[in-house]
Design an enzyme around this catalytic site. Structure first.
Site, short mmCIF file in Angstrom:
data_model
loop_
_atom_site.label_atom_id
_atom_site.label_comp_id
_atom_site.label_asym_id
_atom_site.label_seq_id
_atom_site.Cartn_x
_atom_site.Cartn_y
_atom_site.Cartn_z
N HIS A 159 38.73 85.45 48.23
CA HIS A 159 37.65 86.20 48.89
C HIS A 159 36.97 85.40 49.99
CE1 HIS A 159 37.58 89.80 46.33
NE2 HIS A 159 37.95 88.99 45.35
N ASP B 259 37.14 84.70 41.18
CA ASP B 259 37.90 85.89 40.77
C ASP B 259 39.07 86.18 41.70
OD1 ASP B 259 35.96 86.43 42.78
OD2 ASP B 259 36.32 88.57 42.50
N GLU B 260 40.02 86.91 41.19
CA GLU B 260 41.10 87.52 41.98
C GLU B 260 41.76 86.57 42.98
OE1 GLU B 260 40.08 92.16 42.23
OE2 GLU B 260 38.80 90.98 43.53
N VAL B 261 42.21 85.43 42.50
CA VAL B 261 42.90 84.50 43.40
C VAL B 261 44.37 84.92 43.50
CG1 VAL B 261 43.41 82.09 43.88
CG2 VAL B 261 41.31 82.70 42.66
#
Ligand code: NAG
Ligand code: NAG
Ligand code: NAG
Ligand code: NAG
Ligand code: NAG
Ligand code: NAG
Ligand code: NAG
Ligand code: NAG
Ligand code: NAG
Ligand code: NAG
Length: 534
Positions: free
Chosen positions: A266, A326-328
Site C-alpha cells: 500500500h 496488510d495485503e503484501v
C-alpha cells in the site's frame, strides 16, 4: 427487490404504529449508559441563567482547557438559540447549574491514553446537578450524556428529569477509521467527524492518512513525499499546522489520534517523492517499470524509515502508531533478482513471508526505539512476526474472523476488531442492525481471552467517499457500532434501539451532522445544511 422493501416497510409499521416522527430533543440517550435511574419529576432549565461550572471540590479549575472548552460547547448545544421562544412561566422547580468535578486535573494538559478512565457519575436534582468523574475524559462523556437528557416541553421550555446515572465504557478502544488517501478529506470533514464521534462517545480517530493513491501528509524531513505524492501538493495536503489542529481538536474531545503509515504494501504513492524506496518489478531479466512493496533488502530503506518514523513519533502524540502490514503482494519481490539473492543469503528459501517478517521486525524495532507502541493488521500475526507484548492486532478479514480472534487471544495478544464494521460496504443488507448485533467478544475462548479484546473500529475506506457523501454514509450507522462498544453487551434489542437511534439521528442533524435516515419517517427539525438558521 420491491417486494422485499414492502415487507420491511409493513414490518416497521407494525413495530411502531403512528411513531414515524422523531424529536431531536426528547431526552433519549445514545449510547445507552450502564446504569440509569430516571424519575418522573422534571426540572426547568432556564434559558438565561443556566450555567455549567466547576464543582466546589474539583481538582480542575479555570486553567483546564479541556473542561473550559467543553463547558462552552455543551452550553451552546444544550441551549440552542431559537427565535420566538421567550421565557415561559412554569410551576416546575429549576435546575440552575451543572457542577462538574474531577478527582485529578492531570489530564487537562495531556492527551488521552488507551485505558484511561472514562467513568462518570451524574446526578440531576433540583438547583444543582452534579457530574463527578475520575478525570476530564469521564467529565466529557458525562457532559455529552447530560446534554442528551435535556428535552423540550410542549410549551417550549427546556426540561430535564430527575436522574441518576453511573456510566463507564465496556471497551476502552472505540475507534473510527478515516481514509484520506483514496480521496482527500478537507480539514472541516475531519473536525465534523470528531464532533460526531464525541456525540457517540467514540474515543479513537484511526487516521489512515496515506496509501497507494496519494500521500497527503506533508513531512518535515521528506517534503518531496507530498510534493510528488499528493493529488495536489498545494491544496490536497495536511500541513504540520493541520495535523496539530486535528490533534488538538481531538484532544479537547477526549479522542486519541492514531495515525497509520501502512508498509511494506500500500505504498505506491511513497515512491514518487522517495525514489528507490520500492522494489522494482522484473519480467525475466528486465525491469517492467512498475514497483511493488517497499524494498526490504536495502540499508537505505531502513535509514529512511528510521528518520521518517522518528518524525511521526513526535508529530503524533498518541502512544500508538498503526504500522499496517496488510495485503503484501509477493509477486514483485519474487521477480526481482536482488531480492532473490537476498532470500538465498538469508536462507529464506522461497518463503516470502519470512522476508516480510524480516522487514516488519525492523520497523517494529524502530518504533519501539522511539518509545511508541504499535497496532498492526492481522497478517503480521498470521505471518508469525515476533511482536512485543503491548502490540495490538487489528482484525479486518471477515472470513473466519471469530477463529482469528480466538487464535490471537490464545497467543496472549490484545486485539481489536473491524471485520464486521466496514461501513463503506454500502450494500443494502449491511444496515445498522447487522453492525449493532456484531459483538467483539463473540468467539470461542476463555474469559481471560475475551478480556484481551480492547475494542473495535468502524471503518470507512475511501474508494467511494469524499466530502460530498462521507458524513451520511457513516452516520448514523457508525452510531450502532458506538453503542456496541460503549454499552453493556445485553443492550442488544434492535426493536428497542430503533426509536432511540432515530431520535439520536435527529439530534445529530440539529447539531449539524448530516446523518442519513434509517427508514421512513421525519425529524421534527429537519436538516437545513446551513441554508437556514435554526
Ligand atoms: C420525565 O418526567 C415527565 C413528567 O414530569 C414524565 O412524563 C416522563 O415520562 C419522564 N421521563 C422519563 C424518561 O422518565
Ligand atoms: C492550573 O492551576 C493549578 C493551580 O493554580 C496548577 O497547579 C496547575 O498546574 C494548572 N494546570 C494547568 C493545566 O495549567
Ligand atoms: C448550588 O451550587 C451553588 C454554587 O456552587 C451553591 O452556592 C449553592 O449553595 C448550591 N445549592 C445547593 C442546594 O447545594
Ligand atoms: C548494510 O548494513 C549492514 C549492517 O549495518 C552492513 O553490514 C552492510 O555492509 C550494509 N550494506 C551495504 C551495502 O552498505
Ligand atoms: C507460524 O507458526 C506456526 C506454529 O509455529 C506454524 O504452524 C505456521 O505454519 C507458521 N506460519 C507461517 C506463515 O509461517
Ligand atoms: C486458528 O488456528 C487454528 C489452529 O491452528 C487454525 O486451524 C485456524 O485456521 C486458525 N484461524 C485462522 C482464521 O487463521
Ligand atoms: C437490515 O438487515 C436485516 C438483515 O441483515 C434485515 O432483516 C432488516 O430487515 C434490515 N432492515 C432494514 C431497515 O433494511
Ligand atoms: C455469535 O456468532 C455466531 C456465529 O457467527 C452467531 O450465530 C451468533 O448469533 C452470535 N451470537 C451473538 C450473541 O452475537
Ligand atoms: C443479547 O443479550 C442477551 C443477554 O446478554 C444474550 O443472552 C443474547 O444472546 C444476546 N443476543 C444477541 C443477538 O446478541
Ligand atoms: C425486543 O424488544 C421488543 C419490544 O420491547 C420485544 O417485543 C422483543 O421480544 C425483544 N426481543 C428480544 C429478542 O428480546
Amino acid at each position: 427487490m420491491r417486494t422485499v422493501q414492502l415487507t420491511v416497510f409493513w414490518c416497521f409499521l407494525v413495530w411502531m404504529p403512528g411513531a414515524l416522527g422523531w424529536s431531536a430533543m426528547n431526552g433519549v440517550l445514545w449510547p445507552q449508559p450502564q446504569k440509569v435511574i430516571r424519575s418522573a419529576e422534571a426540572f426547568t432549565l432556564p434559558r438565561s441563567g443556566f450555567r455549567i461550572e466547576h464543582g466546589p471540590g474539583s481538582a480542575a479549575g479555570a486553567n483546564c482547557s479541556v473542561l473550559q472548552n467543553a463547558f462552552r460547547r455543551y452550553y451552546l448545544l444544550i441551549l440552542p438559540r431559537r427565535v420566538g421562544v421567550n421565557h415561559v412561566k412554569s410551576s416546575r422547580k429549576s435546575l440552575l447549574r451543572l457542577l462538574v468535578s474531577v478527582k485529578t486535573a492531570k489530564h487537562c494538559a495531556e492527551y488521552p491514553n488507551l485505558g484511561d478512565s472514562e467513568a462518570y457519575h451524574l446526578v440531576v436534582q433540583q438547583e444543582n446537578a452534579t457530574l463527578t468523574a475520575d478525570n476530564v475524559w469521564g467529565a466529557l462523556r458525562g457532559l455529552e450524556t447530560f446534554s442528551q437528557l435535556v428535552s423540550e416541553a410542549n410549551d417550549g421550555s427546556l426540561i430535564v428529569n430527575k436522574t441518576i446515572i453511573d456510566d463507564f465504557p465496556r471497551f476502552s478502544h472505540r475507534g473510527l477509521l478515516l481514509d484520506t488517501s483514496r480521496h482527500f478529506l478537507p480539514l472541516y470533514i475531519l473536525f465534523q467527524n470528531l464532533d460526531a464521534m464525541s456525540y457517540n462517545k467514540f474515543n479513537v480517530l484511526h487516521w489512515h492518512i496515506v496509501d497507494d493513491p496519494s500521500f497527503p501528509y506533508q513531512s518535515v524531513m521528506f517534503p518531496e513525499l507530498s510534493n510528488k505524492g499528493a493529488y495536489n501538493p498545494a491544496t490536497h495536503i495536511y500541513t504540520q499546522m493541520d495535523v496539530a489542529a486535528v490533534n488538538e481538536y481531538a484532544r479537547l474531545r477526549g479522542i486519541r489520534v492514531v495515525p497509520e503509515f501502512d508498509t511494506p504494501g500500500h505504498v505506491q504513492s511513497w515512491n514518487k517523492g522517495q525514489p528507490g524506496l520500492l522494489t522494482k518489478c522484473y519480467a525475466g531479466t528486465k525491469p517492467t517499470g512498475s514497483y511493488g512493496p517497499v524494498n526490504p533488502v536495502l540499508n537505505s530503506t531502513y535509514n529512511f524509515m528510521k528518520r521518517f518514523f522518528t518524525e511521526i513519533s513526535h508529530v503524533f502524540h498518541d502512544h500508538y502508531i498503526h504500522l499496517g502490514g496488510d495485503e503484501v503482494d509477493f509477486s514483485c519481490w519474487r521477480s526481482n533478482p536482488v531480492i532473490k539473492d537476498f532470500m538465498a543469503k538469508m536462507k529464506f528459501g522461497t518463503v516470502y513471508r519470512k522476508l516480510e517478517s524480516f522487514y516488519i521486525k525492523r520497523i517494529l524495532d524502530i518504533v519501539t526505539a522511539n518509545k511508541k507502541g504499535y497496532l498492526v493488521w492481522q497478517e503480521v500475526f498470521d505471518n508469525n512476526v515476533t511482536l512485543g507484548p503491548d502490540a495490538l492486532i487489528h482484525v479486518w478479514k471477515i472470513h473466519q474472523y471469530q477463529s482469528e480472534l480466538s487464535n490471537i487471544t490464545a497467543a496472549g495478544f490484545s486485539t481489536l476488531v473491524s471485520a464486521h464494521w466496514y461501513i463503506n460496504h454500502d450494500d443494502n443488507w449491511k444496515n445498522w442492525t447487522e453492525y449493532y448485533l456484531s459483538d467483539p467478544q463473540n468467539f470461542t475462548g476463555s474469559e481471560a481471552q475475551k478480556k484481551l479484546v480492547v475494542g473495535g473500529e468502524a471503518c470507512i475506506w475511501g474508494e467511494y467517499v469524499d466530502a460530498t457523501n462521507i458524513m451520511h454514509r457513516l452516520w448514523p450507522r457508525a452510531s450502532a457500532v458506538a453503542e456496541r462498544l460503549w454499552s453493556d453487551g445485553s443492550v442488544n434489542n434492535t426493536t428497542k434501539a430503533y426509536p432511540r437511534l432515530a431520535s439520536h439521528r435527529c439530534r445529530m442533524l440539529m447539531r449539524g451532522i448530516p446523518a442519513q435516515p434509517l427508514f421512513v419517517g421525519f425529524c421534527e427539525q429537519e436538516y437545513t445544511g446551513g441554508w437556514a438558521k435554526r
